[in-house]
Design an enzyme around this catalytic site. Structure first.
Site, short mmCIF file in Angstrom:
data_model
loop_
_atom_site.label_atom_id
_atom_site.label_comp_id
_atom_site.label_asym_id
_atom_site.label_seq_id
_atom_site.Cartn_x
_atom_site.Cartn_y
_atom_site.Cartn_z
N GLU A 1 27.72 39.21 29.03
CA GLU A 1 28.39 39.32 30.32
C GLU A 1 27.48 40.08 31.29
O GLU A 1 27.53 41.31 31.36
CB GLU A 1 29.72 40.07 30.18
CG GLU A 1 30.77 39.31 29.38
CD GLU A 1 32.17 39.58 29.90
OE1 GLU A 1 32.87 38.61 30.21
OE2 GLU A 1 32.55 40.75 30.04
N GLY B 1 33.31 38.96 38.20
CA GLY B 1 34.21 39.09 39.33
C GLY B 1 33.56 38.89 40.68
O GLY B 1 34.15 39.22 41.71
N HIS C 1 33.23 46.34 26.88
CA HIS C 1 33.22 45.60 28.15
C HIS C 1 32.57 46.47 29.23
O HIS C 1 32.75 47.69 29.25
CB HIS C 1 34.65 45.24 28.54
CG HIS C 1 34.69 44.26 29.68
ND1 HIS C 1 34.49 44.63 30.98
CD2 HIS C 1 34.89 42.93 29.69
CE1 HIS C 1 34.56 43.57 31.76
NE2 HIS C 1 34.80 42.51 31.01
N SER D 1 32.35 35.12 36.02
CA SER D 1 32.65 34.09 37.02
C SER D 1 32.70 32.68 36.42
O SER D 1 32.23 31.72 37.05
CB SER D 1 31.67 34.17 38.19
OG SER D 1 31.80 35.42 38.86
N LYS E 1 42.50 41.61 32.00
CA LYS E 1 42.22 42.92 32.61
C LYS E 1 43.56 43.60 32.96
O LYS E 1 44.55 43.37 32.26
CB LYS E 1 41.26 42.77 33.79
CG LYS E 1 40.00 42.00 33.36
CD LYS E 1 38.88 42.01 34.36
CE LYS E 1 37.70 41.21 33.81
NZ LYS E 1 36.53 41.25 34.67
N ASN F 1 40.50 37.22 29.33
CA ASN F 1 40.65 38.67 29.52
C ASN F 1 41.42 38.89 30.81
O ASN F 1 40.88 38.72 31.91
CB ASN F 1 39.26 39.31 29.59
CG ASN F 1 39.32 40.79 29.90
OD1 ASN F 1 40.40 41.39 29.92
ND2 ASN F 1 38.16 41.39 30.15
N GLU G 1 33.26 47.02 32.20
CA GLU G 1 34.18 47.83 33.00
C GLU G 1 34.56 49.11 32.25
O GLU G 1 34.79 50.15 32.87
CB GLU G 1 35.41 47.00 33.39
CG GLU G 1 35.02 46.00 34.48
CD GLU G 1 35.86 44.74 34.55
OE1 GLU G 1 36.93 44.67 33.92
OE2 GLU G 1 35.43 43.80 35.25
#
Ligand code: 13P
Length: 242
Positions: A158, A164, A89, A202, A9, A7, A91
């Site tokens: 996730e 991140g 996701h 991560s 992003k 991904n 985010e």
């Protein structure tokens, strides 16, 4: 079969997408590799990927087309060469204010057109601290799948606190989360075979194998490390090792 999804992003230019894709070799035997560039780089990536690496999208519209400014639909993504789309996701849940109802509509849009949804679920740091991880994961899965008949699906666990941050889940955290997710899918779809479940947060070459060897994951959803060709290639190679 292990599955590795990159991904990207909101990262990259046309030149960077082409260079990154051109640096990727064909996947090792037994590994299914997909990269998800930003929408505007799908065509650049498509022209530069080696045979065997597939294209995915980071999101998909709930609608099929028409007067919906800014939306990119499942048929458009299929036309651009995508085989899957990330849905839900964290985010997008946090930054795009997406809730489980909207995420459920996006899954159904994928299913209407034959695009594979990868449903992302995960608990926040606060939810982990207060001990509600299992309930949060089960509720996210249950609400999104409610009323839907079994259909092609990959899940991604996730943990939000691991994305991140450099602080990946332990293989034990991973195994527990994946077990809860599998149980929630089985409750929604009692007669269906188990769906693949990836781990994301991560992931890098030094920790990835533990997620499938000890963590029960069927592969990885890789963010930052998917932008580094050497790291992404190493993760894909390790996924091919017995
Ligand atoms: P990182 O690998 O950068 O933590 O991102 C994980 C992720 O969000 C993949 O979808």
């Amino acid at each position: 079969m292990r599955r590795i999804v990159g991904n990207w992003k909101a990262n990259g230019s046309t030149a960077q997408a082409q260079a990154l894709c051109a640096a990727l070799p064909a996947p090792p035997a037994g590994v299914d590799v997909t990269v998800c560039p930003p929408l505007c780089l799908l065509w650049a990536a498509r022209g530069s990927l080696p045979p065997g690496i597939r294209l995915g999208a980071q999101d998909v519209s709930r609608v099929d087309g028409g007067a919906f400014t800014g939306e990119v639909t499942a048929p458009m993504l299929l036309d651009a060469g995508c085989v899957l789309a990330l849905v839900g996701h964290s985010e997008r849940r946090q930054q795009g204010a997406e809730d489980d109802a909207l995420i459920g509509l996006k899954l159904r849009a994928c299913w209407r057109h034959g695009l594979l949804p990868v449903l992302c679920v995960g608990e926040t740091a606060a939810q982990r601290r207060d001990g509600s991880t299992d309930a949060v994961l089960a509720a996210q899965v249950g609400r999104v799948l409610a009323g839907a008949p079994p259909a092609p699906l990959w899940m991604a666990y996730e943990p939000v606190w691991a994305i991140g941050t450099g602080q990946a889940a332990t293989p034990e955290d991973c195994a527990r989360g994946i077990a809860v997710i599998r149980a929630a899918v089985a409750e929604a779809w009692p007669a269906a075979p188990p769906v693949p479940c990836l781990y994301g947060g991560s992931v890098h070459p030094a920790n990835c194998a533990a997620f499938w060897r000890e963590g029960g994951a069927d592969g990885a959803l890789v963010g930052g490390a998917s932008l580094d060709a050497a790291a992404f290639v190493a993760i894909c190679r390790l996924a091919g090792d017995a």
